[in-house]
Design an enzyme around this catalytic site. Sequence first.
Site, PDB file in Angstrom:
ATOM      1  CG  PHE A 229      10.318   1.549   5.753  1.00 32.31           C
ATOM      2  CD1 PHE A 229      10.874   2.374   4.791  1.00 32.31           C
ATOM      3  CD2 PHE A 229       9.225   0.771   5.399  1.00 32.31           C
ATOM      4  CE1 PHE A 229      10.346   2.432   3.498  1.00 32.31           C
ATOM      5  CE2 PHE A 229       8.684   0.817   4.122  1.00 32.31           C
ATOM      6  CZ  PHE A 229       9.252   1.649   3.169  1.00 32.31           C
ATOM      7  CG  ASP A 338       4.417  -0.346  10.700  1.00 32.62           C
ATOM      8  OD1 ASP A 338       3.938  -1.392  10.241  1.00 32.62           O
ATOM      9  OD2 ASP A 338       4.989   0.512   9.995  1.00 32.62           O
ATOM     10  CE  LYS A 369       6.707  -5.376   3.600  1.00 31.92           C
ATOM     11  NZ  LYS A 369       6.986  -5.451   2.163  1.00 31.92           N
ATOM     12  CB  THR A 393     -11.948   3.879  -4.907  1.00 35.56           C
ATOM     13  OG1 THR A 393     -11.933   5.242  -5.306  1.00 35.56           O
ATOM     14  CG2 THR A 393     -12.915   3.102  -5.795  1.00 35.56           C
TER      15      THR A 393
END
Length: 512
Positions: A229, A338, A369, A393
Amino acid sequence: MRFGVVLLPVTMATLLLRRQLGFSLHILRSSLSGCRHVSKAAPQAQMDWDYDGPSMKTPVPGPRSQGLLKQLGEIQNVDAINFFCNYEESRGNYLVDVDGNRMLDVYTQISSIPIGYNHPALHKLMADPNNLSTFVNRPALGILPPGSFPDKVTESLLSVAPSGMSRVQTMACGSCSNENAYKAMFIWYRNKERGGSNPSATEEDLSSCMINQSPGCPDLSILSFMGGFHGRTLGCLATTHSKAIHKLDIPSLDWPIAPFPRLQYPLEEYTRENAAEEARCLEEVEDLIVRWRQKGRPVAGIVVEPIQAEGGDNHASPDFFKNLRNIARKHGCAFHVDEVQTGGGCTGKFWAHEYWGLDDPADIVSFSKKMLTGGYYHKDELQADKGYRIFNTWMGDPSKNLFLIEVLNVIRRENLLEEVRRSGKALLQGLYALQEQYPSLLSSARGQGTFCAVDICDDATRTKILLKARDKGVLLGGCGDRSIRFRPALIFKEYHVALFLNIFNDVLAQLK
């Protein structure tokens, strides 16, 4: 402050848990306000800002939550909402809902609360008038960063940078961190193909990319793993293979998907079988890289989690990751680790990949997280070659760097990584004891630090356990097809472990 203890009546399971955990438990027959069947370890020094146990006043969701669900349901989809929270009253390891139910939170907002709710150090930070402008103003960091930004990034993110990395790109969340890390790998790979670190794109490159055609939009790929994931944005979804609900109806990319090892637990008891399984998967990785190059879609990068969290808390050995790192080097692929879910100390080391023992563990390491902000660390050669190539942005939020600095101070001052290792050992030993006591319900307890999981006999039983635990004041989460995952804050101590295990035992006893 010291506090009394409330426990379940002694059962064989309780005695077994006591032996496994090494706790000296006091057995008292009393009750916390509104709390049924709660257990704790012997009296211990309690954090003065933490609650002393769960307190359940209504079913969950309660009447006020149900009213808010109906109200919000007129505005947006609410099918995933569990209940509404009172974050002002939540403290430490306890989450309070709008109906006044107080629950021991062993899931912490999908593993994203590092030092508990409403930590005094963070409240103090918010109250400092010198920080006011940082909280009030959110700049477009890519073009107009504040003057303090370089120092704050150095003090926060770079102070815990993975081995061999001195560059970090801030982002807002885990998905955009991975999405932009993928872009960085593709840019790096194409620059290699053009023959330099900063080569010029051709006119054909520039014109063809505007109509989504090669060579400007090259047919490159990223190899990922079944069960992985990496996020829900479009590029990340092409590498996410944990649940169909994430991917259904969304167009995707023809990128290679390798098998992730399906190991047997406890790992130390199945070393030969697990080594053979890992060798099989590594062989398939190499085969896929070769096949995709032959298809004209070379693998520019490999992305992998140190522990497949959403996919079921699937582990692999340090040797597996060392060999995978070498395969990436051999085939000229960037290696992306990851750490969105595993980073920030929850495994007992700040980064889960530290368990591999590598001086050069990765080319890119993404995070979010528990780090409170998103982004990715990277090698020098993966630096974007021009402005606006890695850009949006906000590109993060400077106020989150202030919070992270204070979180890191708390981790160091209170030695929380050692606390996580100690609590994690107690939690895992307790899960071993429970799966021995309830072999028809539990199996394959596993974990590093407090980043733990256990398999349930089937999905329907898992759902029952999660709901019954919630009714008794414990919040848990599921992962994979039939696992329960444990994701407490770093301040989750051994007496919280004992409290949880006894409530969990009570839930399991009702289902036996």
